[in-house]
Structure formats: C-alpha cells, structure tokens
Design a protein around this motif. Structure first.
Motif, short mmCIF file in Angstrom:
data_model
loop_
_atom_site.label_atom_id
_atom_site.label_comp_id
_atom_site.label_asym_id
_atom_site.label_seq_id
_atom_site.Cartn_x
_atom_site.Cartn_y
_atom_site.Cartn_z
N MET A 1 48.09 36.87 37.14
CA MET A 1 47.94 35.60 37.86
C MET A 1 47.60 34.45 36.91
O MET A 1 47.92 33.30 37.16
CB MET A 1 46.82 35.69 38.91
CG MET A 1 47.17 36.49 40.13
SD MET A 1 48.55 35.84 41.06
CE MET A 1 47.80 34.47 41.90
N GLU A 2 46.91 34.80 35.80
CA GLU A 2 46.49 33.76 34.85
C GLU A 2 47.46 33.64 33.67
O GLU A 2 47.15 33.00 32.67
CB GLU A 2 45.07 34.06 34.33
CG GLU A 2 44.00 34.10 35.42
CD GLU A 2 43.74 32.72 36.04
OE1 GLU A 2 44.12 31.70 35.44
OE2 GLU A 2 43.14 32.69 37.14
N GLY A 3 48.61 34.32 33.76
CA GLY A 3 49.64 34.15 32.73
C GLY A 3 49.49 35.04 31.51
O GLY A 3 50.13 34.82 30.48
N GLY A 4 48.64 36.07 31.60
CA GLY A 4 48.48 37.01 30.49
C GLY A 4 49.37 38.22 30.63
O GLY A 4 50.08 38.37 31.64
N THR A 5 49.34 39.10 29.61
CA THR A 5 50.15 40.32 29.63
C THR A 5 49.23 41.53 29.66
O THR A 5 48.49 41.77 28.70
CB THR A 5 51.05 40.39 28.38
OG1 THR A 5 51.82 39.19 28.33
CG2 THR A 5 51.96 41.60 28.41
N PRO A 6 49.27 42.32 30.73
CA PRO A 6 48.45 43.54 30.76
C PRO A 6 49.19 44.74 30.16
O PRO A 6 50.41 44.84 30.30
CB PRO A 6 48.19 43.77 32.25
CG PRO A 6 49.16 42.91 33.00
CD PRO A 6 49.93 42.09 32.03
N ILE A 7 48.45 45.63 29.52
CA ILE A 7 48.98 46.92 29.07
C ILE A 7 48.05 47.97 29.67
O ILE A 7 46.83 47.87 29.53
CB ILE A 7 48.92 47.05 27.53
CG1 ILE A 7 49.74 45.95 26.86
CG2 ILE A 7 49.40 48.43 27.08
CD1 ILE A 7 49.53 45.87 25.34
#
Ligand code: ATR
Length: 266
Positions: free
Chosen positions: A136-142
C-alpha cells in the motif's frame, strides 16, 4: 455509558484493555472496554448487536474465523483475510483491519517505505498485514517462511517473491520484519534468524512487543541496524480502532506511555 469489547481466547495477557480504557478516560469519553474470553464466536458476534456493543477488537484465534459472521468487510480486511476491528453502526457490523495501518505508521517513523524492499519473516495473519502495508505504501515485500508451501501461496497471492527462511543469507533488503512468535515472552532467548545475516539489513523490526528488546533486536543492534520493537505498531493499531469507533483522534503518546510503563514493570 458506551461499551467496547475484546474478543479472544485467551485474553488475560492482552494490554488492550489497559490501553483503551486509559485512552477513553483521557479523552473524557464515558466508556468501558471489556475483555471477553469467547467460547462461541457466532453467539458472541450476535451479542454485539444484542447488547449494543459499539466496537470490538478481535484477537487470536478469531481474526479470520470472525469474518463470516459480519455484515460487511472493508477492502483491507478482505485482502489481508483477517479482521481485528468490528464497528457496530446501528446493528450493522463491519469488519476492518488496523494492524496494517499500525505497522505502516510505526515503520514510517524510522524508514521510508516507498520503493524500498522489506523481507518479511512468516506467512500467517501478521505477515499478511505486513505484506499489505508494504504494498500500500509503494514498497516491495519478500516473503520468507519455514513452511515453503504456505510462504509460496502467500507470495503468489500478492505477487511477490518467496524464499525459504534457511536461505535468508541470500537476501539483502532495506528492512527485515519479524512476524513469527519466535522470541516472544516467555521464550525470550530465541531469534528466528542467525545473527550473522543481520548486516544485510539497514533496519530490523520485530512485531513482538513483549519483551521490548527481543533477542532479534539485540542482535540487530549489535550488527549496526536501526531497530524497532512492536510497541508502536500495537499502540497505533489500537489508536486507529478508537478513531474508527469514535471519530476522534486518541492520545497516542499517552497510550504508548501507559503500555510502556506496564511492560517495564512486568
Ligand atoms: P499470526 O496470525 O500471528 O501471524 P500464525 O498464522 O500462526 O500467526 O503464523 C505464524 C507464522 O510464524 C507462521 O508463518 C509460522 O511458520 P510456518 O508457516 O512454518 O508454521 C511462523 N513460525 C512460528 N514458529 C516458528 C519458528 N519456530 N520458526 C520459524 N517460523 C515460525
């Protein structure tokens, strides 16, 4: 007097009653927040309408199970697949999720999320809230998980990468977030990962807030990382609940102080 409730089983360990009652009192709202150790979830949800309980926090093990008894679910609750907040609007019950907002507020105090990479340990409900917040905040999860099948499924659902937790040494990211219960009181001597890999992360956050300094955070501090305990996430997820229930801004710093004092005393 307005009544708010906590539904869980068990609920004895929860600091939500202390925090919410302190907040209501400070805000001058005539309300009580009562913990209920729920035996029958369907009946308990009927009780919200029957007793005109204004709002409910939902905790382990009911965050997913409660969804089917509600009238409506907001987008975050649907995507995360978990409800931690019920709002009662004249008998119509809406399930919402403030865990991801709490995490997002807590993270943004120390680190930019947009365009940054977040390694998330675990694949349960807490991990799902973390993945949602980062996206939602524009980051990339792994995603990193012990059980590959569960981790892969979560990664597939949200369109992100998955690694087995044993392969964490291969990953470099801006931030590592622990959503597993490893290191939680009373099992405080344990960390979910080897300390040697922590130099691969600038920031390490543990969703655990009891203890405030987990073994993971101790190791991360020694490795030179910025560290964040789960305390701020806990406070902000609760503050967002009060905002949804009352439309008023709660005294977040005061709530944090109340919980902090209790944790320091125990
Ligand atoms: P929550 O809803 O709080 O996220 P959960 O759904 O029980 O709780 O999920 C807990 C997560 O922590 C799971 O991903 C679990 O890994 P598995 O999928 O392999 O079960 C992870 N977890 C729990 N204990 C762990 C341990 N000792 N080491 C590594 N991961 C662990």
């Amino acid at each position: 007097m307005k009544i708010f409730a906590l539904f869980g089983n068990p609920t004895g360990h929860s600091l939500s009653p202390l925090m919410h009652n302190a907040a209501f009192s400070k805000m001058g709202i005539d309300a009580r927040y009562v913990p209920f150790c729920v035996e029958n979830l369907e009946d308990a949800v009927k009780g919200i309408r029957g007793l005109n309980i204004c709002g409910v926090s939902v905790t382990i093990p009911f965050k997913t199970a409660v969804m089917k008894y509600l009238d409506e679910l907001d987008d975050s609750a649907l995507k995360i697949g978990a409800v931690n907040t019920i709002v009662n609007d004249g008998g119509r019950l809406t399930g919402r999720n403030t865990d991801w907002i709490g995490l997002s507020i807590a993270l943004k105090k120390s680190i930019k999320i947009d365009k940054k990479t977040f390694a998330i340990l675990g694949a349960g409900g807490a991990a799902r809230a973390a993945v949602y917040a980062v996206l939602m905040e524009g980051g990339t999860p792994i995603i990193l998980n012990r059980t590959a099948e569960k981790g892969r499924k979560l990664a597939g659902e949200f369109g992100c990468k998955f690694y087995h937790i044993d392969d964490i040494g291969k990953i470099k990211a801006d931030c590592l977030i622990n959503t597993t219960p490893v290191g939680m009181s009373p099992d405080t001597g344990k960390s979910p990962v080897e300390s040697a890999i922590l130099t691969n992360f600038r920031c390490v956050m543990d969703m655990i807030y009891n203890p405030l300094r987990t073994k993971l955070l101790e190791d991360a501090e020694k490795a030179g990382c910025t560290v964040l305990s789960g305390l701020d996430m806990f406070v902000h997820q609760g503050a967002e609940q009060i905002k949804m229930w009352t439309g008023m801004e709660p005294p977040r710093e005061f709530m944090r102080q109340v919980v902090l004092e209790k944790l320091m005393a125990s």
